[in-house]
Design a protein around this motif. Structure first.
Motif, PDB file in Angstrom:
ATOM      1  N   PRO A  69       0.850  -1.194   0.000  1.00 42.71           N
ATOM      2  CA  PRO A  69       0.000   0.000   0.000  1.00 42.71           C
ATOM      3  C   PRO A  69       0.889   1.249   0.000  1.00 42.71           C
ATOM      4  O   PRO A  69       1.906   1.293   0.700  1.00 42.71           O
ATOM      5  CB  PRO A  69      -0.778  -0.111   1.308  1.00 42.71           C
ATOM      6  CG  PRO A  69      -0.707  -1.547   1.690  1.00 42.71           C
ATOM      7  CD  PRO A  69       0.601  -2.050   1.159  1.00 42.71           C
ATOM      8  N   ALA A  70       0.534   2.235  -0.776  1.00 41.80           N
ATOM      9  CA  ALA A  70       1.336   3.458  -0.845  1.00 41.80           C
ATOM     10  C   ALA A  70       1.140   4.275   0.431  1.00 41.80           C
ATOM     11  O   ALA A  70       0.005   4.570   0.806  1.00 41.80           O
ATOM     12  CB  ALA A  70       0.931   4.281  -2.053  1.00 41.80           C
ATOM     13  N   PRO A  71       2.236   4.619   1.111  1.00 48.43           N
ATOM     14  CA  PRO A  71       2.113   5.442   2.310  1.00 48.43           C
ATOM     15  C   PRO A  71       1.366   6.739   1.999  1.00 48.43           C
ATOM     16  O   PRO A  71       1.578   7.351   0.957  1.00 48.43           O
ATOM     17  CB  PRO A  71       3.566   5.734   2.700  1.00 48.43           C
ATOM     18  CG  PRO A  71       4.352   4.624   2.084  1.00 48.43           C
ATOM     19  CD  PRO A  71       3.621   4.281   0.817  1.00 48.43           C
ATOM     20  N   TYR A  72       0.495   7.129   2.892  1.00 47.22           N
ATOM     21  CA  TYR A  72      -0.319   8.345   2.804  1.00 47.22           C
ATOM     22  C   TYR A  72      -1.433   8.266   1.761  1.00 47.22           C
ATOM     23  O   TYR A  72      -2.350   9.071   1.787  1.00 47.22           O
ATOM     24  CB  TYR A  72       0.528   9.593   2.514  1.00 47.22           C
ATOM     25  CG  TYR A  72       1.730   9.712   3.390  1.00 47.22           C
ATOM     26  CD1 TYR A  72       1.606   9.950   4.763  1.00 47.22           C
ATOM     27  CD2 TYR A  72       3.006   9.552   2.874  1.00 47.22           C
ATOM     28  CE1 TYR A  72       2.718  10.035   5.576  1.00 47.22           C
ATOM     29  CE2 TYR A  72       4.126   9.643   3.690  1.00 47.22           C
ATOM     30  CZ  TYR A  72       3.963   9.886   5.030  1.00 47.22           C
ATOM     31  OH  TYR A  72       5.073   9.964   5.845  1.00 47.22           O
ATOM     32  N   LEU A  73      -1.371   7.341   0.824  1.00 46.62           N
ATOM     33  CA  LEU A  73      -2.354   7.283  -0.254  1.00 46.62           C
ATOM     34  C   LEU A  73      -3.135   5.971  -0.296  1.00 46.62           C
ATOM     35  O   LEU A  73      -4.009   5.805  -1.138  1.00 46.62           O
ATOM     36  CB  LEU A  73      -1.654   7.503  -1.604  1.00 46.62           C
ATOM     37  CG  LEU A  73      -0.983   8.865  -1.790  1.00 46.62           C
ATOM     38  CD1 LEU A  73      -0.107   8.860  -3.034  1.00 46.62           C
ATOM     39  CD2 LEU A  73      -2.015   9.962  -1.849  1.00 46.62           C
ATOM     40  N   ALA A  74      -2.832   5.048   0.585  1.00 46.74           N
ATOM     41  CA  ALA A  74      -3.466   3.729   0.544  1.00 46.74           C
ATOM     42  C   ALA A  74      -4.973   3.813   0.749  1.00 46.74           C
ATOM     43  O   ALA A  74      -5.725   3.042   0.157  1.00 46.74           O
ATOM     44  CB  ALA A  74      -2.848   2.810   1.592  1.00 46.74           C
ATOM     45  N   ARG A  75      -5.450   4.762   1.538  1.00 46.59           N
ATOM     46  CA  ARG A  75      -6.892   4.868   1.766  1.00 46.59           C
ATOM     47  C   ARG A  75      -7.635   5.233   0.491  1.00 46.59           C
ATOM     48  O   ARG A  75      -8.833   5.007   0.375  1.00 46.59           O
ATOM     49  CB  ARG A  75      -7.203   5.843   2.881  1.00 46.59           C
ATOM     50  CG  ARG A  75      -6.809   7.261   2.606  1.00 46.59           C
ATOM     51  CD  ARG A  75      -7.218   8.167   3.772  1.00 46.59           C
ATOM     52  NE  ARG A  75      -6.631   9.453   3.860  1.00 46.59           N
ATOM     53  CZ  ARG A  75      -6.544  10.363   2.914  1.00 46.59           C
ATOM     54  NH1 ARG A  75      -6.969  10.110   1.725  1.00 46.59           N
ATOM     55  NH2 ARG A  75      -5.999  11.540   3.128  1.00 46.59           N
ATOM     56  N   ILE A  79      -1.132   1.933  -4.753  1.00 43.87           N
ATOM     57  CA  ILE A  79      -0.101   0.950  -4.429  1.00 43.87           C
ATOM     58  C   ILE A  79       1.266   1.538  -4.768  1.00 43.87           C
ATOM     59  O   ILE A  79       1.367   2.480  -5.556  1.00 43.87           O
ATOM     60  CB  ILE A  79      -0.313  -0.383  -5.184  1.00 43.87           C
ATOM     61  CG1 ILE A  79      -0.303  -0.179  -6.701  1.00 43.87           C
ATOM     62  CG2 ILE A  79      -1.601  -1.053  -4.708  1.00 43.87           C
ATOM     63  CD1 ILE A  79      -0.307  -1.468  -7.502  1.00 43.87           C
ATOM     64  N   ALA A  80       2.307   0.970  -4.168  1.00 36.40           N
ATOM     65  CA  ALA A  80       3.677   1.439  -4.397  1.00 36.40           C
ATOM     66  C   ALA A  80       4.586   0.240  -4.617  1.00 36.40           C
ATOM     67  O   ALA A  80       4.339  -0.854  -4.100  1.00 36.40           O
ATOM     68  CB  ALA A  80       4.164   2.258  -3.208  1.00 36.40           C
ATOM     69  N   MET A  81       5.648   0.468  -5.385  1.00 32.04           N
ATOM     70  CA  MET A  81       6.636  -0.574  -5.647  1.00 32.04           C
ATOM     71  C   MET A  81       7.987   0.072  -5.934  1.00 32.04           C
ATOM     72  O   MET A  81       8.052   1.230  -6.304  1.00 32.04           O
ATOM     73  CB  MET A  81       6.201  -1.447  -6.829  1.00 32.04           C
ATOM     74  CG  MET A  81       5.994  -0.687  -8.115  1.00 32.04           C
ATOM     75  SD  MET A  81       5.236  -1.668  -9.424  1.00 32.04           S
ATOM     76  CE  MET A  81       3.552  -1.677  -8.877  1.00 32.04           C
ATOM     77  N   GLN A  82       9.027  -0.696  -5.724  1.00 32.89           N
ATOM     78  CA  GLN A  82      10.389  -0.246  -6.002  1.00 32.89           C
ATOM     79  C   GLN A  82      10.931  -1.006  -7.203  1.00 32.89           C
ATOM     80  O   GLN A  82      10.385  -2.028  -7.606  1.00 32.89           O
ATOM     81  CB  GLN A  82      11.295  -0.514  -4.786  1.00 32.89           C
ATOM     82  CG  GLN A  82      10.880   0.231  -3.532  1.00 32.89           C
ATOM     83  CD  GLN A  82      11.018   1.725  -3.678  1.00 32.89           C
ATOM     84  OE1 GLN A  82      11.978   2.223  -4.263  1.00 32.89           O
ATOM     85  NE2 GLN A  82      10.056   2.457  -3.148  1.00 32.89           N
ATOM     86  N   ARG A  83      12.027  -0.510  -7.754  1.00 30.69           N
ATOM     87  CA  ARG A  83      12.703  -1.221  -8.827  1.00 30.69           C
ATOM     88  C   ARG A  83      13.476  -2.386  -8.255  1.00 30.69           C
ATOM     89  O   ARG A  83      13.998  -2.270  -7.165  1.00 30.69           O
ATOM     90  CB  ARG A  83      13.667  -0.270  -9.548  1.00 30.69           C
ATOM     91  CG  ARG A  83      12.923   0.737 -10.383  1.00 30.69           C
ATOM     92  CD  ARG A  83      13.849   1.611 -11.151  1.00 30.69           C
ATOM     93  NE  ARG A  83      14.439   0.851 -12.251  1.00 30.69           N
ATOM     94  CZ  ARG A  83      15.477   1.246 -12.950  1.00 30.69           C
ATOM     95  NH1 ARG A  83      16.056   2.384 -12.704  1.00 30.69           N
ATOM     96  NH2 ARG A  83      15.947   0.524 -13.917  1.00 30.69           N
TER      97      ARG A  83
END
Length: 120
Positions: A69-75, A79-83
């Motif tokens: 879940p993307a911090p601050y935006l999950a609500r 979603i978030a991901m790294q390389r």
């Protein structure tokens, strides 16, 4: 996809623009300020990526390794991901297009003109 390819792809979507916000985050938005993707998310240029997904897909994505879940935006179902990104190029393009269209769908009808993509 590389971060440069992602940026190029996002800017090819109808009405998309790029801004630098919060230090070094490359924010892709439509209709002025409606974000649909953030590149270099919460890191210093390492290609972290965050984008909006539909509520029905959110839990399925965050169950996958490398996606959280993307911090601050999950609500708001981001979603978030790294390389290296845990999605193939075609899946990532499809997810970014879907993110763009989710944001476009919430715009007032007069602002949606020319931004809605035709589905095959």
């Amino acid at each position: 996809m590389t971060p440069q390819q992602i940026a190029r792809f996002c800017l090819e979507l109808p009405g998309a623009r790029e801004d630098i916000k919060w230090g070094s985050n490359r924010v892709f938005s439509v209709a002025g300020n409606k974000m649909f993707a953030i590149l270099d998310f919460l890191d210093s240029g390492n290609g972290g990526l965050a984008f909006k997904v539909g509520p029905e897909l959110f839990l399925g994505y965050v169950d996958r390794p490398g996606i959280r879940p993307a911090p601050y935006l999950a609500r708001a179902f981001w979603i978030a991901m790294q390389r290296p990104y845990p999605m193939g190029d075609a899946e990532l393009r499809e997810a970014l297009t879907r993110s763009h269209q989710l944001v476009v769908a919430r715009l007032p009808k007069r602002q949606r003109l020319g931004l809605v993509l035709e589905t095959p």
